[in-house]
Design a protein around this motif. Structure first.
Motif, PDB file in Angstrom:
ATOM      1  N   SER A 183      -9.546  47.936  -2.042  1.00 16.98           N
ATOM      2  CA  SER A 183      -9.648  46.858  -0.973  1.00 16.98           C
ATOM      3  C   SER A 183      -8.988  45.579  -1.367  1.00 16.98           C
ATOM      4  O   SER A 183      -8.824  44.885  -0.518  1.00 16.98           O
ATOM      5  N   HIS A 184      -8.942  45.470  -2.682  1.00 16.62           N
ATOM      6  CA  HIS A 184      -8.374  44.125  -3.121  1.00 16.62           C
ATOM      7  C   HIS A 184      -6.630  44.107  -2.952  1.00 16.62           C
ATOM      8  O   HIS A 184      -6.163  42.893  -3.114  1.00 16.62           O
ATOM      9  N   GLU A 240       4.520  45.189  -2.038  1.00  9.43           N
ATOM     10  CA  GLU A 240       4.412  44.494  -0.630  1.00  9.43           C
ATOM     11  C   GLU A 240       3.176  45.478   0.080  1.00  9.43           C
ATOM     12  O   GLU A 240       2.599  45.076   0.977  1.00  9.43           O
ATOM     13  N   ILE A 241       3.299  46.821  -0.113  1.00  6.70           N
ATOM     14  CA  ILE A 241       2.481  47.720   0.484  1.00  6.70           C
ATOM     15  C   ILE A 241       1.980  48.803  -0.607  1.00  6.70           C
ATOM     16  O   ILE A 241       2.669  49.129  -1.651  1.00  6.70           O
ATOM     17  N   PHE A 242       0.757  49.151  -0.382  1.00  8.03           N
ATOM     18  CA  PHE A 242      -0.011  49.894  -1.567  1.00  8.03           C
ATOM     19  C   PHE A 242      -0.619  51.328  -0.724  1.00  8.03           C
ATOM     20  O   PHE A 242      -0.717  50.949   0.529  1.00  8.03           O
ATOM     21  N   ALA A 278      -2.001  42.595  -6.676  1.00  7.46           N
ATOM     22  CA  ALA A 278      -1.549  42.508  -5.437  1.00  7.46           C
ATOM     23  C   ALA A 278       0.061  41.916  -5.397  1.00  7.46           C
ATOM     24  O   ALA A 278       0.614  42.128  -4.452  1.00  7.46           O
ATOM     25  N   ASP A 279       0.477  41.499  -6.569  1.00  5.46           N
ATOM     26  CA  ASP A 279       1.667  40.838  -6.494  1.00  5.46           C
ATOM     27  C   ASP A 279       2.730  41.927  -6.858  1.00  5.46           C
ATOM     28  O   ASP A 279       3.771  41.561  -7.046  1.00  5.46           O
ATOM     29  N   ILE A 335       6.746  49.643  -2.188  1.00  6.70           N
ATOM     30  CA  ILE A 335       5.656  50.557  -1.814  1.00  6.70           C
ATOM     31  C   ILE A 335       5.179  51.064  -3.084  1.00  6.70           C
ATOM     32  O   ILE A 335       5.955  51.999  -3.637  1.00  6.70           O
ATOM     33  N   MET A 336       3.755  51.053  -3.608  1.00  5.26           N
ATOM     34  CA  MET A 336       3.279  51.278  -4.649  1.00  5.26           C
ATOM     35  C   MET A 336       2.233  52.500  -4.387  1.00  5.26           C
ATOM     36  O   MET A 336       1.225  52.072  -3.600  1.00  5.26           O
TER      37      MET A 336
END
Length: 91
Positions: free
Chosen positions: A64-65, A51-53, A47-48, A4-5
């Motif tokens: 949004s990306h 799993e969660i931002f 995005a890679d 989770i970032m």
């Protein structure tokens, strides 16, 4: 291990603070064996990387990306963060 970032404009101040709160929340929920927290700048987040931002409402459009985005109304509201993490990870 899933990540989770927390992301913010510079990748230093607020994202680091949110990362520490995420770590505490994962420990409280008993999810720290499955999830870890990290932080980065919005410009460097891809995005890679997780799993969660997690980001603040002020950066929602710019982030949004990123997939599985948690948008916080207040970066300081730990209860909001905990509720939204619980909802995302199912704990």
């Amino acid at each position: 291990m899933k990540t989770i970032m927390a992301v913010c404009g510079s990748g230093l101040g607020s994202s680091f603070m949110v990362e520490m709160n995420i770590t505490d929340i994962l420990n409280e929920l008993g999810a720290s064996s499955e999830y870890q927290a990290s932080h980065n700048s919005l410009a460097d987040a891809t995005a890679d990387q997780a799993e969660i931002f997690v980001t603040g409402k002020d950066l929602e459009a710019s982030a949004s990306h990123l997939p599985n985005l948690i948008v916080l109304d207040s970066l300081l509201d730990r209860d909001e963060l905990k509720a939204k993490i619980k909802e995302k990870i199912g704990y």
